[in-house]
Scaffold this active site. Sequence first.
Site, PDB file in Angstrom:
ATOM      1  N   MET A   1      47.677  29.250 -31.464  1.00  0.00           N
ATOM      2  CA  MET A   1      46.776  28.329 -30.769  1.00  0.00           C
ATOM      3  C   MET A   1      46.741  26.935 -31.441  1.00  0.00           C
ATOM      4  O   MET A   1      47.179  26.776 -32.566  1.00  0.00           O
ATOM      5  CB  MET A   1      45.357  28.915 -30.772  1.00  0.00           C
ATOM      6  CG  MET A   1      45.271  30.256 -30.072  1.00  0.00           C
ATOM      7  SD  MET A   1      43.684  31.082 -30.305  1.00  0.00           S
ATOM      8  CE  MET A   1      42.561  29.994 -29.417  1.00  0.00           C
ATOM      9  N   HIS A   2      46.178  26.001 -30.721  1.00  0.00           N
ATOM     10  CA  HIS A   2      45.716  24.686 -31.220  1.00  0.00           C
ATOM     11  C   HIS A   2      46.796  23.680 -31.631  1.00  0.00           C
ATOM     12  O   HIS A   2      46.495  22.507 -31.830  1.00  0.00           O
ATOM     13  CB  HIS A   2      44.781  24.840 -32.448  1.00  0.00           C
ATOM     14  CG  HIS A   2      43.755  25.907 -32.343  1.00  0.00           C
ATOM     15  ND1 HIS A   2      42.786  25.918 -31.371  1.00  0.00           N
ATOM     16  CD2 HIS A   2      43.539  27.025 -33.098  1.00  0.00           C
ATOM     17  CE1 HIS A   2      42.015  26.990 -31.537  1.00  0.00           C
ATOM     18  NE2 HIS A   2      42.455  27.680 -32.572  1.00  0.00           N
TER      19      HIS A   2
ATOM     20  N   ASP B   1      47.064  33.408 -28.429  1.00  0.00           N
ATOM     21  CA  ASP B   1      47.484  34.684 -29.032  1.00  0.00           C
ATOM     22  C   ASP B   1      46.331  35.634 -29.297  1.00  0.00           C
ATOM     23  O   ASP B   1      46.492  36.861 -29.189  1.00  0.00           O
ATOM     24  CB  ASP B   1      48.362  34.476 -30.279  1.00  0.00           C
ATOM     25  CG  ASP B   1      47.693  33.718 -31.407  1.00  0.00           C
ATOM     26  OD1 ASP B   1      46.527  33.312 -31.278  1.00  0.00           O
ATOM     27  OD2 ASP B   1      48.366  33.543 -32.442  1.00  0.00           O
TER      28      ASP B   1
END
Length: 499
Positions: A82-83, A240
């Site tokens: 992520m991110h 995820d």
Amino acid sequence: MMKYVIGVDLGTSAVKVLLVDQAGTVVAQASEPYPLAQPHPGYSEQNPDDWVRGVTKALQTLLKTGGAAPADIEGLSYSGQMHGLVLLDAAGKPLRPAILWNDTRTTKQSQEITAKMGARFLAITRNRPLEGFTLPKLLWVKENEPAIFAQAKSFVLPKDYVRYRMTGKLEMELSDAAGTVLLDVGKKQWSQEVCAAFDIPMSLCPPLVEATQRVGTITPEFAQASGLATTTAVFGGGADNACGAIGAGILKPDQAMCSIGTSGVVLTYEPDAAVDYHGQLHLFNHAVPNAYYSMGVTLAAGFSLSWFKQTFAPDVDFTAFVNSAAAAGVGAHGLLFTPYIVGERTPYADAKVRGSFVGVDARQTRGDFVRAVLEGITFSFKDILDIYRQNGKAFSQLVSIGGGAKSPLWLQIQADIFNTPIVRLQSEQGPGLGAAMLTAVGLGWFKDLAACAEQFVHGKQVYQPDPVAAAQYAKLHALYQQVYPATAPITAGLLASQD
Ligand SMILES: Nc1ncnc2c1ncn2[C@@H]1O[C@H](COP(=O)(O)OP(=O)(O)O)[C@@H](O)[C@H]1O
Ligand SMILES: O=C(CO)[C@@H](O)[C@H](O)COP(=O)(O)O
């Protein structure tokens, strides 16, 4: 004729791809690692094209070993770390390396966001503006690399970039978009208010798609490179941790998961956005339609173990290395480890803290140090579980997934430290299985994810807590909790001394 789906789990250490048949059996899997660059303390970057190369290679292997004809693979979807900020130019090319979720160079930007929007930011995005999230990274590039920012036409997250390269369609999927902290989580749309407050043009934010939404098919170029068919349908996929929860069958509020990948996560399902952890835990839109999930994150879970192994035992087999901790016994002969080697998120949102070994004694062996690392990571998860308990949530068991769930010893340590039964699944590849399940539901094989989970998710073994070990660990956890306040100023000073 058997039909198949593929789940692509774009992790931080490697991409893992799973070929799953209609009965939910994982018939083949393949993995390709890629490098992680840490050019300065707190920095963490990857080359987006390394992900595409890794995915291509892993898919080639999967097709060679899986025995499925490409035309019988009906769909494919993703689970993504992520991110991470992937900034794209007008031609859709990355303008710089991706700045990852565990990159904490953005303390100044995070503080500016809090100073400007305060509680309003939490109300819209449902999260505090921590260093790891995407908005602070965008602001860092804007401030430190203005020429690059000026060329940016859009930004995406890691798996959205890979999907773009496989389909030619540039979109961002909702559960991952929540982790940018530019999203109005309740309204499921980009927040004009947050964008305006930080002068981020709305045109940078790509169109949003849902996790089970069909976005297209494989391009002829990617089909040629990977061996996939151009008829394979591609679906949005998910963050995820959202996918890990789905792959672990965490689909009700009383269920919880513990994931040990590069990061570590304790997560539960939230049916709506009404819950309020006051920013102590993250709250994001789920890849399950209209649902949410909350979680706490240990930045360096599996990463602490991999770092220790790479640094002190590079030539030892991973499993043998982990098993060397068994002889040390509970408490590693008086050694404690805190896993803050790249800073921390939960329970301490502190990018400047660093890890410690406390209680080093001349009689300890390397096995004691391995044991202390396994226990310290798990104590950090216990801190997250305690936040849930303080908010009135207790779980009768936890499902354990991720690379760390390969180790029976570590699963038992989890059961003992949490004093809660730990369920191991048939495959520890929860996020990849979750991505395969999103595909199966997107294709209409099942009416919803719960129906799919009945067929796809199977427990293998339950690890029961040992009451004697659990009591010893309760005392050690109380000591562990004293290490952060005692060491945070020292380790922050040591970090500053390197500037
Ligand atoms: N045999 C093993 N026993 C325990 N932990 C392991 C083993 N093999 C790998 N790991 C841990 O699993 C982590 C990788 O897990 P994974 O879920 O693949 O991560 P990611 O999705 O971040 O790439 C590594 O950091 C490592 O510490
Ligand atoms: O930052 C987070 C969650 O907020 C991490 O959990 C990343 O999503 C990376 O996951 P892994 O590579 O450890 O699976």
